[in-house]
Scaffold this motif. Structure first.
Motif, mmCIF file in Angstrom:
data_model
loop_
_atom_site.group_PDB
_atom_site.id
_atom_site.type_symbol
_atom_site.label_atom_id
_atom_site.label_comp_id
_atom_site.label_asym_id
_atom_site.label_seq_id
_atom_site.Cartn_x
_atom_site.Cartn_y
_atom_site.Cartn_z
ATOM 1 N N LYS A 125 0.229 -13.346 0.115
ATOM 2 C CA LYS A 125 0.098 -12.244 1.075
ATOM 3 C C LYS A 125 1.428 -11.516 1.162
ATOM 4 C CE LYS A 125 -3.868 -13.682 3.235
ATOM 5 N NZ LYS A 125 -4.717 -13.304 4.290
ATOM 6 N N PHE A 165 3.780 -8.559 3.330
ATOM 7 C CA PHE A 165 4.000 -7.916 4.622
ATOM 8 C C PHE A 165 5.206 -6.999 4.508
ATOM 9 C CE2 PHE A 165 1.965 -11.926 5.374
ATOM 10 C CZ PHE A 165 1.037 -11.668 6.364
ATOM 11 N N MET A 180 5.455 -5.671 12.209
ATOM 12 C CA MET A 180 5.005 -6.153 10.900
ATOM 13 C C MET A 180 3.686 -5.499 10.525
ATOM 14 S SD MET A 180 7.143 -8.617 9.883
ATOM 15 C CE MET A 180 6.299 -9.874 8.987
ATOM 16 N N GLU A 228 0.687 -6.002 7.452
ATOM 17 C CA GLU A 228 0.247 -6.693 6.240
ATOM 18 C C GLU A 228 -0.099 -5.643 5.202
ATOM 19 O OE1 GLU A 228 -2.953 -9.674 4.177
ATOM 20 O OE2 GLU A 228 -3.086 -9.420 6.350
#
Length: 91
Positions: free
Chosen positions: A65, A67, A78, A80
């Motif tokens: 993942k 970010f 933040m 994603e």
């Protein structure tokens, strides 16, 4: 109960990231996610191969993942960006 999740295409992420949790436009952030710090996290997706068998094997697959840690006038936030970064990008 969790709030509903709004779905949108990854291509719209820079525009959507300009809106804060209150629904107003972020001040001091122009939507350029490329200028934000890139972070990554490795998670695992696991599953039992044969759930009806007592000694069945559990298999796990890594899920990467991405970010971005961005800054506006109120501080850092933040976003994603996994789908927006694409496979292999950002490294």
């Amino acid at each position: 109960m969790a709030p509903p999740v709004v779905m949108f295409p990854a291509s719209e992420l820079p525009v959507v990231a300009q809106t804060n949790l209150k629904g107003t436009k972020r001040k001091g952030f122009d939507g350029n996610l490329k200028t934000c710090e890139l972070l990554e996290m490795l998670q695992y997706n696991c599953g039992v191969e044969e759930p009806v068998t007592r000694n069945s094997v559990v298999r796990c697959w890594p899920v990467e993942k991405f970010f971005r840690r961005c800054r506006d006038r109120e501080g850092t936030f933040m976003v994603e960006t996994t789908a927006w970064e694409g496979r292999g990008k950002g490294k």
